[in-house]
Design an enzyme around this catalytic site. Structure first.
Site, short mmCIF file in Angstrom:
data_model
loop_
_atom_site.label_atom_id
_atom_site.label_comp_id
_atom_site.label_asym_id
_atom_site.label_seq_id
_atom_site.Cartn_x
_atom_site.Cartn_y
_atom_site.Cartn_z
N LYS A 53 14.27 7.95 100.03
CA LYS A 53 13.97 8.96 101.06
C LYS A 53 12.53 8.80 101.54
O LYS A 53 12.25 8.89 102.74
CB LYS A 53 14.21 10.37 100.49
N GLN A 97 15.05 17.87 94.79
CA GLN A 97 15.96 16.83 94.31
C GLN A 97 16.71 17.32 93.07
O GLN A 97 16.09 17.78 92.11
CB GLN A 97 15.17 15.56 93.99
N ASP A 120 17.98 19.78 103.49
CA ASP A 120 19.31 19.42 102.98
C ASP A 120 20.44 20.19 103.67
O ASP A 120 21.60 19.85 103.51
CB ASP A 120 19.37 19.74 101.48
#
Ligand code: NDP
Length: 293
Positions: A53, A97, A120
């Site tokens: 990412k 995460q 997200d």
């Protein structure tokens, strides 16, 4: 032979658009977009995902505001970090995460992320916005699937779509997005009876069950578009999905490979959410709105 829905190629094309969008907005915003990937502990798989990412951010010109906290960080300190990022005007997207180390409850921490910075797209408010057809950050993996379908010219309207899996991460938002695109959607799960009969109805079959090789020729109607979200490391090495690719490819009209299908799109949609939030927060039109289902 089925068309390959190539996620790597599409992700690269979208990265070019992201780069152009950032270049075009820099003057007005007076700063680049910022994404904070927050990692707690040392889960090795997470390390790889976070690094991917961060590299993707660098490629397109998003500033990385990530933080890596020790595994024994108390929940109050993780929360304080999230609140600091919520308040930081240079941060447009925040991602916690998962999985978190044992002892940390992800629920309250995910809920503490400012919904406008929810890179997200999994915040309760944003799932509600998806349900109601209101704009907002969208769940990355299903949004990536929608982008793959659109790029291949697959029009969901009026089609029968079957989603195998009903997780909040993939299956549920996938079903909502396909429905919003006017497909007639069936969601199958572990208690569904006669899965093959259900999936055989599908013009568009999205499999997100997390079971290696579970979908074969017996589940697929000739000419169906098959999207495999599953990803698994085989004991003997290499990756596979939930779909037996070699068996299904000759039947399908289009199919995603694993790896190189849905996976690269998930990271790209994270960047799309971040840049979309940057545009919104700086009063700019979003040139990527076609990618927000
Ligand atoms: P979950 O384990 O949270 O959900 C799996 C879903 O599949 C559940 O709803 C479950 O049903 C259903 N299911 C399990 N077994 C069967 C079965 N035999 N028949 C029908 N349905 C079944 O997984 P996720 O949604 O988080 O992920 C799914 C897969 O996608 C995993 O392989 C994951 O690694 C992968 N993934 C890939 C991503 C990418 O970027 N490529 C991103 C996210 C996930 P029930 O609800 O009844 O338990």
């Amino acid at each position: 032979m089925a068309t390959r829905l190539d996620g790597r190629q599409l992700a690269a094309r979208i990265e070019n658009r992201l780069e152009a969008a950032i270049a075009a907005g820099l003057n007005q915003a007076n700063r680049p977009p910022g994404l904070a990937v927050l990692r707690v502990g040392d889960d090795p798989a997470s390390g790889v995902y976070v690094a991917n990412k961060e590299k993707a951010c660098t490629r397109v010109g998003i500033t990385n505001h990530g933080a890596h906290l020790a595994a024994d960080t108390p929940a109050a300190e993780v929360l304080a970090t999230i609140e600091r990022l919520n308040a930081d005007p240079a941060v447009d997207g925040i991602l916690l995460q998962l999985p978190l180390p044992a002892g940390l409850d992800e629920g309250p921490l995910l809920a503490a992320i400012d919904a406008e910075k929810d890179a997200d797209g999994l915040h309760t408010l944003n799932l509600g916005r998806l349900l109601k057809g209101e704009p907002g950050p969208r769940s990355c993996t299903p949004a990536g699937v929608m982008a793959l379908l659109a790029a291949a010219g697959v029009e969901p309207e009026g089609k029968r779509a079957v989603v195998v899996g009903r997780s909040i991460l993939v299956g549920q938002p996938m079903a909502l997005m396909l429905q919003a695109a006017n497909a007639t959607v069936t969601v199958a799960h572990s208690r569904s009876r006669d899965l093959a009969a259900l999936t055989h109805e599908a013009d568009i079959l999205v499999v997100a069950a997390g079971k290696p090789d579970m979908i074969g020729a017996e589940h697929v109607k000739a000419g169906a578009v098959v999207v495999d979200v599953g990803i698994h490391r085989r004991a003997e090495g290499g990756l596979c999905g939930d779909v037996r690719f070699a068996e299904v490819e000759p039947l399908a009209s289009a199919i995603t490979p694993v790896p190189g299908g849905v996976g690269p799109m998930t990271v790209t949609m994270l960047l799309v959410n971040t840049v979309s939030s940057w545009c919104l927060r700086n009063g700019m039109a979003n040139p990527l709105s076609d990618l927000v289902p």
